[in-house]
Design a protein around this motif. Structure first.
Motif, mmCIF file in Angstrom:
data_model
loop_
_atom_site.group_PDB
_atom_site.id
_atom_site.type_symbol
_atom_site.label_atom_id
_atom_site.label_comp_id
_atom_site.label_asym_id
_atom_site.label_seq_id
_atom_site.Cartn_x
_atom_site.Cartn_y
_atom_site.Cartn_z
ATOM 1 N N PRO A 89 0.771 -1.264 0.000
ATOM 2 C CA PRO A 89 0.000 0.000 0.000
ATOM 3 C C PRO A 89 0.797 1.307 0.000
ATOM 4 N N ILE A 90 1.604 1.531 -1.018
ATOM 5 C CA ILE A 90 2.170 2.872 -1.232
ATOM 6 C C ILE A 90 2.035 3.205 -2.721
ATOM 7 N N GLN A 91 2.076 4.517 -2.996
ATOM 8 C CA GLN A 91 1.838 5.016 -4.358
ATOM 9 C C GLN A 91 2.675 4.291 -5.417
ATOM 10 N N GLY A 92 3.991 4.117 -5.126
ATOM 11 C CA GLY A 92 4.902 3.552 -6.112
ATOM 12 C C GLY A 92 4.659 2.071 -6.403
ATOM 13 N N HIS A 93 3.867 1.405 -5.588
ATOM 14 C CA HIS A 93 3.514 0.009 -5.862
ATOM 15 C C HIS A 93 2.085 -0.087 -6.412
ATOM 16 N N ASN A 120 2.671 20.863 -5.404
ATOM 17 C CA ASN A 120 2.735 19.796 -4.398
ATOM 18 C C ASN A 120 2.661 18.397 -5.020
ATOM 19 N N TRP A 121 2.126 18.289 -6.221
ATOM 20 C CA TRP A 121 1.992 17.003 -6.909
ATOM 21 C C TRP A 121 1.681 17.343 -8.355
ATOM 22 N N SER A 122 2.046 16.468 -9.272
ATOM 23 C CA SER A 122 1.791 16.791 -10.681
ATOM 24 C C SER A 122 1.153 15.594 -11.385
ATOM 25 N N ILE A 125 13.151 21.846 -16.966
ATOM 26 C CA ILE A 125 13.614 20.716 -16.145
ATOM 27 C C ILE A 125 12.432 20.339 -15.251
ATOM 28 N N TYR A 126 12.017 19.096 -15.306
ATOM 29 C CA TYR A 126 10.973 18.624 -14.388
ATOM 30 C C TYR A 126 11.680 17.942 -13.211
ATOM 31 N N VAL A 127 11.364 18.357 -11.996
ATOM 32 C CA VAL A 127 12.047 17.835 -10.806
ATOM 33 C C VAL A 127 11.035 17.135 -9.904
ATOM 34 N N ALA A 140 -6.263 7.528 -17.176
ATOM 35 C CA ALA A 140 -5.957 7.618 -15.756
ATOM 36 C C ALA A 140 -4.842 6.645 -15.414
ATOM 37 N N TYR A 141 -3.842 7.118 -14.699
ATOM 38 C CA TYR A 141 -2.696 6.263 -14.433
ATOM 39 C C TYR A 141 -2.868 5.440 -13.162
ATOM 40 N N GLY A 142 -2.920 6.090 -12.053
ATOM 41 C CA GLY A 142 -3.002 5.342 -10.800
ATOM 42 C C GLY A 142 -4.130 5.857 -9.955
ATOM 43 N N LEU A 143 -3.996 5.644 -8.683
ATOM 44 C CA LEU A 143 -4.948 6.216 -7.743
ATOM 45 C C LEU A 143 -4.130 7.249 -6.985
ATOM 46 N N ASP A 144 -4.318 8.505 -7.285
ATOM 47 C CA ASP A 144 -3.506 9.515 -6.604
ATOM 48 C C ASP A 144 -3.891 9.592 -5.143
ATOM 49 N N LEU A 145 -2.890 9.620 -4.299
ATOM 50 C CA LEU A 145 -3.151 9.692 -2.869
ATOM 51 C C LEU A 145 -3.028 11.136 -2.380
ATOM 52 N N THR A 189 16.818 2.770 -1.139
ATOM 53 C CA THR A 189 16.206 1.540 -1.650
ATOM 54 C C THR A 189 16.779 1.164 -3.027
ATOM 55 N N ASP A 190 15.961 0.827 -4.001
ATOM 56 C CA ASP A 190 16.420 0.381 -5.317
ATOM 57 C C ASP A 190 17.019 1.504 -6.170
ATOM 58 N N GLN A 191 16.811 2.760 -5.741
ATOM 59 C CA GLN A 191 17.115 3.909 -6.609
ATOM 60 C C GLN A 191 18.595 4.000 -6.992
ATOM 61 N N SER A 230 15.467 13.414 -11.284
ATOM 62 C CA SER A 230 14.645 12.413 -10.594
ATOM 63 C C SER A 230 15.400 11.670 -9.508
ATOM 64 N N HIS A 231 14.628 11.139 -8.556
ATOM 65 C CA HIS A 231 15.204 10.304 -7.484
ATOM 66 C C HIS A 231 15.377 8.854 -7.947
ATOM 67 N N CYS A 232 14.989 8.581 -9.201
ATOM 68 C CA CYS A 232 15.181 7.243 -9.797
ATOM 69 C C CYS A 232 14.290 6.169 -9.193
ATOM 70 N N GLY A 233 13.115 6.543 -8.697
ATOM 71 C CA GLY A 233 12.121 5.522 -8.356
ATOM 72 C C GLY A 233 11.851 4.718 -9.626
ATOM 73 N N TRP A 234 11.518 3.464 -9.476
ATOM 74 C CA TRP A 234 11.406 2.622 -10.674
ATOM 75 C C TRP A 234 10.272 3.078 -11.586
ATOM 76 N N ASN A 235 9.177 3.555 -11.002
ATOM 77 C CA ASN A 235 8.080 4.017 -11.868
ATOM 78 C C ASN A 235 8.493 5.273 -12.623
ATOM 79 N N SER A 236 9.047 6.238 -11.905
ATOM 80 C CA SER A 236 9.466 7.473 -12.569
ATOM 81 C C SER A 236 10.444 7.146 -13.692
ATOM 82 N N THR A 237 11.335 6.208 -13.439
ATOM 83 C CA THR A 237 12.350 5.873 -14.437
ATOM 84 C C THR A 237 11.732 5.202 -15.660
HETATM 85 C C1 UDX Z 1 8.647 3.804 -4.221
HETATM 86 C C2 UDX Z 1 10.183 3.724 -4.082
HETATM 87 O O1 UDX Z 1 10.699 4.858 -3.430
HETATM 88 C C3 UDX Z 1 10.807 3.483 -5.414
HETATM 89 O O2 UDX Z 1 12.220 3.500 -5.285
HETATM 90 C C4 UDX Z 1 10.364 2.143 -5.892
HETATM 91 O O3 UDX Z 1 10.989 1.830 -7.103
HETATM 92 C C5 UDX Z 1 8.831 2.155 -6.018
HETATM 93 O O4 UDX Z 1 8.243 2.542 -4.783
HETATM 94 P P1 UDX Z 1 8.338 6.383 -5.153
HETATM 95 O O5 UDX Z 1 9.508 6.838 -4.390
HETATM 96 O O6 UDX Z 1 7.068 7.056 -4.901
HETATM 97 O O7 UDX Z 1 8.141 4.791 -5.084
HETATM 98 O O8 UDX Z 1 8.789 6.620 -6.700
HETATM 99 P P2 UDX Z 1 8.286 6.080 -8.072
HETATM 100 O O9 UDX Z 1 8.578 4.626 -8.225
HETATM 101 O O10 UDX Z 1 8.861 6.942 -9.092
HETATM 102 O O11 UDX Z 1 6.702 6.241 -8.030
HETATM 103 C C6 UDX Z 1 6.067 7.479 -7.942
HETATM 104 C C7 UDX Z 1 4.821 7.453 -8.763
HETATM 105 O O12 UDX Z 1 4.062 8.601 -8.446
HETATM 106 C C8 UDX Z 1 5.087 7.476 -10.262
HETATM 107 O O13 UDX Z 1 4.210 6.594 -10.920
HETATM 108 C C9 UDX Z 1 4.790 8.905 -10.674
HETATM 109 O O14 UDX Z 1 4.237 9.039 -11.965
HETATM 110 C C10 UDX Z 1 3.777 9.318 -9.629
HETATM 111 N N1 UDX Z 1 3.893 10.763 -9.374
HETATM 112 C C11 UDX Z 1 4.994 11.256 -8.743
HETATM 113 C C12 UDX Z 1 2.888 11.591 -9.798
HETATM 114 O O15 UDX Z 1 1.903 11.132 -10.381
HETATM 115 N N2 UDX Z 1 3.003 12.919 -9.548
HETATM 116 C C13 UDX Z 1 4.073 13.463 -8.904
HETATM 117 O O16 UDX Z 1 4.087 14.673 -8.710
HETATM 118 C C14 UDX Z 1 5.102 12.601 -8.481
#
Ligand code: UDX
Length: 458
Positions: free
Chosen positions: A16-20, A331-333, A274-276, A248-253, A373-375, A349-356
């Motif tokens: 149960p976190i956004q990135g999963h 605050n969120w995009s 530059i998107y940060v 629609a991509y995910g469920l925004d929290l 973590t994996d970043q 980017s912080h190199c989260g797997w989804n962002s990457t």
């Molecule tokens: C977590 C871990 O930190 C990451 O390393 C792991 O690979 C997955 O779980 P998170 O840190 O949130 O995830 O990063 P990321 O994997 O990039 O997921 C963030 C998600 O939120 C992406 O799908 C991104 O599109 C979305 N997001 C992020 C938005 O929709 N808007 C934003 O402003 C920022």
């Protein structure tokens, strides 16, 4: 004609976190688009927190993690959260299966986040098929596999590591949980190693990557497990504008106004911004935030910076006014809309797997600033394997990344010969991502194979 109940019914259970949640809901949608009935099972807390986003073709149901009112944040730490999630999660997942058993469309398979291996035990208890879903990159999972099976010589945190199918990894490239003795990191390490404890009982192992992106790591890990690569889990509409599907991509929290970023970007010329973003979890020190702020301002490019509300107080005083028209802080995009906007020339980017995978799929060059973590491993691949970005260096004395380094990395991506090469590579990966999930591509075929092997339990 096929009746509705002839379709297999899968429950998809993300950690149960956004990135999963994001990749697993996307995968659910893909299965639904191919004719399966998919139900996303999220915790009560997540269900109450998510913003009005509908799930489209995917039905939503809930289990409990024992913290219905506050989720992970209310647990006092990951070491307390995980055991309760397992105990209450197993019980309520069982109740969910029983509830569906009484309907005309009982559940046939549980696709569970590999971070929650107890869900496989529940599936087996009810005679269902179980599919482990690895949300992170294959190379990272394979490192964890090697640690779990004690295939690496310990200690592994002071010398380079050689693992078949992976580039030589320096200590700074290893996932952060491996080399820390900090309490919560030990709990996190337990979580990622536990992914393998009962995996031999899984009927399928799905990995959120695509074959060409990690062919050598996939080949290596396939020698020990039959893997199916199914990614990237980015909605097809973003990959190929001709495809009409659910955007629609995910469920925004987090509640946010998606047009703020898009309206601002629409006033900027191609490749100028530059998107940060540091994702949904990472927290930076005030000092690090200040260095990023100064580095961005000094680079003189436009920037769109996602600073979550909980991080906002760390911005240098007066910075918003100082950057003026140059920068927008939100605050969120709507990240996929942002990354596919032609005004964006680089993703810091912080190199989260989804962002990457989103950046790779949309052909956006990166500055990689991995945090934990994996970043760290993902950052290594961004710079040295896929060559789609430049990774920042941490200053030995201060332990942070200073403004000069940030400005220099941005320039290397945005300008000059190296920038040109990076942009070419980013374009290439975009094509390959599209090919993988397009009709007949490696991931598309693997999804079909998975679906063809699902069996009805009743
Ligand atoms: C977590 C871990 O930190 C990451 O390393 C792991 O690979 C997955 O779980 P998170 O840190 O949130 O995830 O990063 P990321 O994997 O990039 O997921 C963030 C998600 O939120 C992406 O799908 C991104 O599109 C979305 N997001 C992020 C938005 O929709 N808007 C934003 O402003 C920022």
């Amino acid at each position: 004609m096929e009746s509705k109940v002839d379709k297999p019914h899968v429950i998809v259970l993300p950690y149960p976190i956004q990135g999963h949640i994001n990749p697993m809901i996307q995968f659910s949608k893909r299965l639904a688009s191919k004719g399966l009935k998919a139900t996303l099972a999220i915790t009560v807390f997540i269900s109450n927190t998510m913003k009005p986003e509908s799930s489209g073709s995917v039905q939503i149901d809930t289990i409990s993690d024992g913290y219905d009112a506050g989720g992970l944040a209310a647990s006092g730490g990951i070491q307390y959260y995980l055991p309760r999630l397992e105990a209450i999660g197993s019980k309520t997942l069982g109740e969910l299966i029983i509830k569906h058993k009484k309907t005309s469309h009982p559940i046939d398979c549980i696709i569970y986040d590999a971070a929650m291996p107890w869900a496989l035990d529940v599936a087996k208890q009810f005679g269902l098929q179980g599919a482990a879903f690895f949300t992170q990159m294959c190379a990272v999972n394979y490192i964890y596999y090697n640690v779990h099976h004690k295939l690496l010589n310990l200690p592994i945190c002071s010398t380079p590591i050689s693992i078949p199918g992976l580039p030589l990894l320096q200590p700074r490239d290893l996932p952060s949980f491996i080399c820390s003795s900090e309490g919560s990191y030990i709990a996190y390490l337990g979580r990622v190693l536990n992914q393998f404890k009962n995996i031999d009982k899984a009927d399928f192992i799905l990995v959120n990557t695509f074959y060409k992106l990690e062919n050598e790591a996939v080949d290596s890990m396939s020698k020990v497990y039959p893997l199916l690569t199914i990614g990237p889990t980015v909605p097809s509409v973003y990959l190929d504008k001709r495809v009409e599907n659910d955007k629609a991509y995910g469920l925004d929290l987090i509640d946010f106004n998606s047009s703020t970023s898009s309206d601002w970007l629409s006033t900027k010329y191609p490749g100028s911004v530059i998107y940060v973003s540091f994702g949904s979890v990472t927290s930076l020190s005030s000092k690090q935030m200040e260095e990023i702020a100064r580095g961005l301002n000094n680079s003189n490019f436009y920037f769109l910076w996602v600073v979550r509300a909980s991080e906002e107080a760390k911005l240098p005083k007066g910075f918003k006014e100082e950057s003026g028209e140059k920068g927008l802080i939100v605050n969120w995009s709507p990240q996929l809309d942002v990354l596919s906007n032609e005004a964006v020339g680089c993703f810091f980017s912080h190199c989260g797997w989804n962002s990457t995978t989103e950046a790779l799929s949309l052909g956006v060059p990166m500055v990689a600033m991995p945090q934990w973590t994996d970043q760290t491993t993902v950052g290594k691949y961004i710079e040295d394997v896929w060559k789609v970005g430049v990774r920042v260096k941490i200053d030995d004395d201060s332990g942070i990344v200073n403004r000069e380094e940030i400005e220099s990395c941005i320039r290397q991506v945005m300008e000059g010969e190296r920038g040109k090469e990076i942009k070419e590579n980013a374009k290439k990966w975009r094509e390959l991502a599209l090919e993988a999930v397009g009709e007949g591509g490696t991931s598309d075929r693997n999804i079909d194979e998975f679906m063809s092997k699902l069996r009805r339990t009743t």
